[in-house]
Design an enzyme around this catalytic site. Structure first.
Site, PDB file in Angstrom:
ATOM      1  N   LYS A  22      46.275  47.983  32.208  1.00 14.67           N
ATOM      2  CA  LYS A  22      46.489  47.568  33.605  1.00 14.67           C
ATOM      3  C   LYS A  22      47.974  47.349  33.878  1.00 14.67           C
ATOM      4  O   LYS A  22      48.510  47.821  34.874  1.00 14.67           O
ATOM      5  CB  LYS A  22      45.730  46.255  33.870  1.00 14.67           C
ATOM      6  CG  LYS A  22      46.106  45.590  35.177  1.00 14.67           C
ATOM      7  CD  LYS A  22      45.312  44.336  35.427  1.00 14.67           C
ATOM      8  CE  LYS A  22      45.881  43.087  34.812  1.00 14.67           C
ATOM      9  NZ  LYS A  22      47.084  42.562  35.478  1.00 14.67           N
ATOM     10  N   ASN A  23      48.639  46.645  32.972  1.00 14.81           N
ATOM     11  CA  ASN A  23      50.027  46.268  33.229  1.00 14.81           C
ATOM     12  C   ASN A  23      51.001  47.430  33.089  1.00 14.81           C
ATOM     13  O   ASN A  23      52.180  47.290  33.417  1.00 14.81           O
ATOM     14  CB  ASN A  23      50.451  45.111  32.308  1.00 14.81           C
ATOM     15  CG  ASN A  23      49.800  43.805  32.734  1.00 14.81           C
ATOM     16  OD1 ASN A  23      49.136  43.742  33.766  1.00 14.81           O
ATOM     17  ND2 ASN A  23      50.000  42.770  31.932  1.00 14.81           N
ATOM     18  N   CYS A 132      50.526  31.046  42.366  1.00 15.40           N
ATOM     19  CA  CYS A 132      49.232  31.527  41.895  1.00 15.40           C
ATOM     20  C   CYS A 132      48.724  30.509  40.891  1.00 15.40           C
ATOM     21  O   CYS A 132      49.402  29.545  40.572  1.00 15.40           O
ATOM     22  CB  CYS A 132      49.343  32.899  41.270  1.00 15.40           C
ATOM     23  SG  CYS A 132      50.128  32.891  39.697  1.00 15.40           S
ATOM     24  N   ARG A 137      55.582  31.079  39.553  1.00 11.82           N
ATOM     25  CA  ARG A 137      55.943  32.484  39.363  1.00 11.82           C
ATOM     26  C   ARG A 137      56.846  33.040  40.472  1.00 11.82           C
ATOM     27  O   ARG A 137      56.445  33.898  41.254  1.00 11.82           O
ATOM     28  CB  ARG A 137      54.679  33.338  39.226  1.00 11.82           C
ATOM     29  CG  ARG A 137      53.836  32.923  38.039  1.00 11.82           C
ATOM     30  CD  ARG A 137      52.596  33.739  37.905  1.00 11.82           C
ATOM     31  NE  ARG A 137      52.840  35.031  37.265  1.00 11.82           N
ATOM     32  CZ  ARG A 137      51.867  35.862  36.903  1.00 11.82           C
ATOM     33  NH1 ARG A 137      50.626  35.571  37.124  1.00 11.82           N
ATOM     34  NH2 ARG A 137      52.153  36.991  36.314  1.00 11.82           N
ATOM     35  N   ASP A 322      49.233  36.655  27.397  1.00  9.60           N
ATOM     36  CA  ASP A 322      47.959  37.206  27.884  1.00  9.60           C
ATOM     37  C   ASP A 322      46.856  37.183  26.822  1.00  9.60           C
ATOM     38  O   ASP A 322      45.724  37.577  27.114  1.00  9.60           O
ATOM     39  CB  ASP A 322      48.166  38.640  28.397  1.00  9.60           C
ATOM     40  CG  ASP A 322      48.873  38.673  29.745  1.00  9.60           C
ATOM     41  OD1 ASP A 322      49.054  37.603  30.350  1.00  9.60           O
ATOM     42  OD2 ASP A 322      49.238  39.776  30.197  1.00  9.60           O
ATOM     43  N   ARG A 414      39.331  42.150  37.829  1.00 13.25           N
ATOM     44  CA  ARG A 414      40.727  42.547  38.069  1.00 13.25           C
ATOM     45  C   ARG A 414      41.328  43.207  36.846  1.00 13.25           C
ATOM     46  O   ARG A 414      42.225  44.039  36.976  1.00 13.25           O
ATOM     47  CB  ARG A 414      41.579  41.317  38.406  1.00 13.25           C
ATOM     48  CG  ARG A 414      41.284  40.711  39.758  1.00 13.25           C
ATOM     49  CD  ARG A 414      42.322  39.659  40.062  1.00 13.25           C
ATOM     50  NE  ARG A 414      43.650  40.183  39.738  1.00 13.25           N
ATOM     51  CZ  ARG A 414      44.689  39.446  39.354  1.00 13.25           C
ATOM     52  NH1 ARG A 414      44.576  38.144  39.279  1.00 13.25           N
ATOM     53  NH2 ARG A 414      45.835  40.007  39.063  1.00 13.25           N
TER      54      ARG A 414
HETATM   55  C1  UD1 Z   1      53.720  40.310  33.561  1.00 12.29           C
HETATM   56  C2  UD1 Z   1      52.268  40.698  33.366  1.00 12.29           C
HETATM   57  C3  UD1 Z   1      51.422  39.480  32.995  1.00 12.29           C
HETATM   58  C4  UD1 Z   1      52.038  38.782  31.785  1.00 12.29           C
HETATM   59  C5  UD1 Z   1      53.516  38.504  32.005  1.00 12.29           C
HETATM   60  C6  UD1 Z   1      54.197  37.947  30.757  1.00 12.29           C
HETATM   61  C7  UD1 Z   1      51.997  42.585  34.842  1.00 12.29           C
HETATM   62  C8  UD1 Z   1      51.382  43.144  36.087  1.00 12.29           C
HETATM   63  N1  UD1 Z   1      51.775  41.287  34.594  1.00 12.29           N
HETATM   64  O1  UD1 Z   1      53.758  39.410  34.659  1.00 12.29           O
HETATM   65  O2  UD1 Z   1      50.106  39.898  32.707  1.00 12.29           O
HETATM   66  O3  UD1 Z   1      51.369  37.555  31.577  1.00 12.29           O
HETATM   67  O4  UD1 Z   1      54.198  39.709  32.367  1.00 12.29           O
HETATM   68  O5  UD1 Z   1      54.037  38.803  29.700  1.00 12.29           O
HETATM   69  O6  UD1 Z   1      52.630  43.292  34.078  1.00 12.29           O
HETATM   70  N2  UD1 Z   1      60.026  34.418  36.404  1.00 12.29           N
HETATM   71  C9  UD1 Z   1      60.961  33.800  37.173  1.00 12.29           C
HETATM   72  N3  UD1 Z   1      61.594  34.549  38.133  1.00 12.29           N
HETATM   73  C10 UD1 Z   1      61.320  35.870  38.332  1.00 12.29           C
HETATM   74  C11 UD1 Z   1      60.360  36.491  37.515  1.00 12.29           C
HETATM   75  C12 UD1 Z   1      59.732  35.744  36.556  1.00 12.29           C
HETATM   76  O7  UD1 Z   1      61.236  32.608  37.036  1.00 12.29           O
HETATM   77  O8  UD1 Z   1      61.931  36.485  39.224  1.00 12.29           O
HETATM   78  C13 UD1 Z   1      59.337  33.634  35.341  1.00 12.29           C
HETATM   79  C14 UD1 Z   1      57.831  33.556  35.535  1.00 12.29           C
HETATM   80  O9  UD1 Z   1      57.472  32.502  36.400  1.00 12.29           O
HETATM   81  C15 UD1 Z   1      57.375  33.334  34.116  1.00 12.29           C
HETATM   82  C16 UD1 Z   1      58.365  34.154  33.289  1.00 12.29           C
HETATM   83  O10 UD1 Z   1      59.488  34.349  34.136  1.00 12.29           O
HETATM   84  O11 UD1 Z   1      57.494  31.979  33.771  1.00 12.29           O
HETATM   85  C17 UD1 Z   1      57.873  35.508  32.823  1.00 12.29           C
HETATM   86  O12 UD1 Z   1      57.319  36.197  33.914  1.00 12.29           O
HETATM   87  P1  UD1 Z   1      57.294  37.781  33.998  1.00 12.29           P
HETATM   88  O13 UD1 Z   1      57.595  38.366  32.661  1.00 12.29           O
HETATM   89  O14 UD1 Z   1      58.126  38.209  35.147  1.00 12.29           O
HETATM   90  O15 UD1 Z   1      55.757  38.048  34.332  1.00 12.29           O
HETATM   91  P2  UD1 Z   1      55.153  39.064  35.355  1.00 12.29           P
HETATM   92  O16 UD1 Z   1      55.981  40.307  35.426  1.00 12.29           O
HETATM   93  O17 UD1 Z   1      54.817  38.362  36.635  1.00 12.29           O
END
Ligand code: UD1
Length: 437
Positions: A22-23, A132, A137, A322, A414
């Site tokens: 999915k990711n 969420c 996030r 995850d 999902r």
């Molecule tokens: C992706 C995955 C999700 C997985 C996560 C971590 C997808 C669709 N989802 O989510 O399943 O759990 O990686 O491996 O691929 N953060 C910030 N600012 C930002 C972006 C992130 O503070 O602009 C923080 C987030 O709140 C979190 C951390 O960084 O605490 C890591 O998040 P991130 O790696 O960005 O996760 P996702 O891409 O949302």
């Protein structure tokens, strides 16, 4: 709303074909916006999140084949053959560069259309995803990366309004901490930026490698794939490609733990052991052996009770957040005490009170959960709260004495492709029931 009912206790045995990740599928779908040619993806999993993003792309004017409404090519193939789900996306006639709130709020990953829209069209308007269930996030890193590439970004009425009328200009982006989504948005945007960009402290998840390889197949010039330093030489245009999505390492790890918690053996067809080396090491310590075969991976527990092992979540190649909830279910029935630390997301222990309803002994303090293994879990009505939390309840239900019913299972839809069918094929007593029909 449907529920899942499980009569626990069966030791699972059989073969499960691992679906496409999915990711990986979500950013690869967003990448179609970078070209006017057709991007054909294969090994696309049958998931609600895929349909949500297909709908969003269709709303922007992308020609989605098969149609966004009924996605016939997602029909499951035989359980024990890898899926061939195909999705062709053509962003030749984009009619809108606005990703509306109604669609973005359903799935945070919708924010992945921001980088490609901005890079190709010089503008994008994407609803802020909002909070969420697993913490606030934010998307600040996405926005900083695009700003560094010369975009002007304003937040108005709950929308990100990004413009770059002269196109994006290459630069060095250094992320203060690892973000999967921000790396993906930056990577897609830099492929069409003028000059050579360097992305430092990039996420290294296999799904990022998949995106980068697909972009290369579309004509992008990317060096350092698989490392935390990506060098992207911008090109004027990208072209179409056909690309097969990487197998889902989280699904692999989840079913490996289903084998472990039920004391059975499951062969995971198409799985890549290399993508789950750290979870495999922890599972081996806990008493579940994962072995690579020429068809995938086999998960087989040692004789005797599972042993408690500590785990702390880290960006790839560390233990994935995850898989944290699923591992906690396993540790709930292991011999001893396990300390599980969640370093990636705040508030990702929503499964704890639900597991406790089934007799798990877990205490949480801040980002740490202490799990004291118990001899047996007992079936109970429980509630799914997010995607991975839900599947941890499925694992617990498979091991528990008696019947477990899980409500709010739209979370499972999902992210887990035909979960019930796959588990039934391995001998689980699990079905989907209508809630108070
Ligand atoms: C992706 C995955 C999700 C997985 C996560 C971590 C997808 C669709 N989802 O989510 O399943 O759990 O990686 O491996 O691929 N953060 C910030 N600012 C930002 C972006 C992130 O503070 O602009 C923080 C987030 O709140 C979190 C951390 O960084 O605490 C890591 O998040 P991130 O790696 O960005 O996760 P996702 O891409 O949302």
């Amino acid at each position: 709303m449907d529920k899942i009912r499980i009569h626990g206790g069966a030791s699972l045995a059989g073969t499960i074909a691992v679906s496409g990740a999915k990711n990986a599928a979500l950013p690869l779908m967003a990448a179609c916006l970078l070209t006017s040619d057709r991007l054909t993806l294969t090994n696309v999993p049958t998931l609600a999140d895929i349909t949500t993003l297909a709908r969003l792309l269709a709303e922007l004017g992308v020609e989605v084949d098969p149609g966004a409404s009924d996605l016939p090519a997602f029909q499951p193939n035989s359980i024990d053959r890898p899926l061939q789900g195909k999705l062709a996306l053509t962003a030749a006639d984009i009619s809108s560069t606005t990703a509306p709130y109604d669609l973005v709020r359903k799935m945070r990953a919708s924010v992945l259309v921001l980088g490609p829209l901005l890079a190709r069209f010089g503008r994008a308007r994407v609803s802020l995803p909002g909070g969420c269930a697993i913490g606030p996030r934010p998307v600040d890193l996405h926005l900083k990366a695009l700003t560094a590439l010369g975009a002007t970004i304003e937040l108005a009425d709950g929308y990100i309004e990004a413009t770059a009328p002269q196109g994006l200009r290459a630069t060095t982006i250094r992320f203060p901490f690892v973000s999967v989504g921000a790396t993906e948005n930056a990577l897609m945007a830099t492929t069409l930026a003028y000059g050579t960009s360097i992305i430092e402290n990039a996420a290294r998840e296999p799904e990022i490698g998949d995106l980068a390889r697909c972009l290369v197949a579309m004509g992008a010039d990317i060096e350092g794939i698989g490392s935390d330093r990506l060098i992207v030489r911008g090109v004027a245009t990208l072209h179409g490609a056909t690309y097969a999505i990487v197998p889902d390492r989280i699904e692999t790890g989840t079913y490996a733990m289903a084998a472990g918690i039920t004391g059975g053996t499951i062969e995971l067809l198409g799985a890549t052991l290399d993508h789950i080396l750290v979870p495999a090491q922890l599972l081996a310590k806990a008493g579940v052996e994962l072995a690579g075969t020429n068809r995938g991976v086999t998960a087989r527990p040692h004789n005797g009770r599972l042993k408690s092992v500590d785990a702390d979540t880290q960006p790839y190649p560390g233990f994935p957040t995850d898989l944290q909830a699923q591992f906690m279910a396993l540790m709930a029935v292991a011999d001893g005490r396990s300390i599980i630390t969640e370093n990636i997301f705040e508030n990702r222990f929503m499964h704890v009170p639900e597991l406790a309803r089934m007799g798990a002994r877990i205490t949480v303090k801040g980002a740490t959960a202490v799990v004291t293994g118990t001899d047996e879990l007992i079936g109970a009505p429980v509630m799914a709260t997010d995607l991975r939390a839900s599947v941890s309840l499925v694992l617990a239900g498979l091991a528990a004495r008696g019947t477990t019913t899980i409500s709010r299972i739209y979370h499972l839809d999902r992210g887990y492709d035909r979960l019930v069918e796959k588990l039934v094929a391995c001998g689980a007593t699990i079905d989907r029931i209508e809630d108070n029909p």
